[in-house]
Motif scaffolding. Structure first.
Motif: not given
Length: 71
Positions: A33-52
Motif C-alpha cells: 500500500d505504501h509503495g502504491r501511495e508513493m507512486r501516486v505522489l510521484h506521478a502528481m505535478d508540483d501544483h497538486m502536491l502543493a495543494d496537499i
C-alpha cells in the motif's frame, strides 16, 4: 485459564503460527500500500502536491502510518 489438570492453558503451536502468518501478511500488505501511495505522489505535478502540502523533495521521506494512527 487452566485445563482439567490445573495446568495453565498453553497456546497451541498452530495458533501461534497462524498469528505470526497473519502479522507477516499484514506487514506485506502495508508495504505494498505504501509503495502504491508513493507512486501516486510521484506521478502528481508540483501544483497538486502543493495543494496537499507536500513538496516534491519530501515525498521519499514520508513514512507509512501505523495501524494505531490509522484508527
Amino acid at each position: 485459564m487452566s485445563n482439567i489438570l490445573g495446568h495453565p492453558k498453553r497456546t497451541r503451536w498452530s495458533e501461534r503460527l497462524s498469528r505470526t502468518m497473519i502479522t507477516l501478511f499484514d506487514r506485506l500488505v502495508d508495504g505494498l500500500d505504501h509503495g502504491r501511495e508513493m507512486r501516486v505522489l510521484h506521478a502528481m505535478d508540483d501544483h497538486m502536491l502543493a495543494d496537499i502540502g507536500i513538496a516534491r523533495c519530501e515525498i521519499d521521506s514520508i513514512k507509512p502510518r501505523s495501524k494505531v494512527e490509522q484508527g
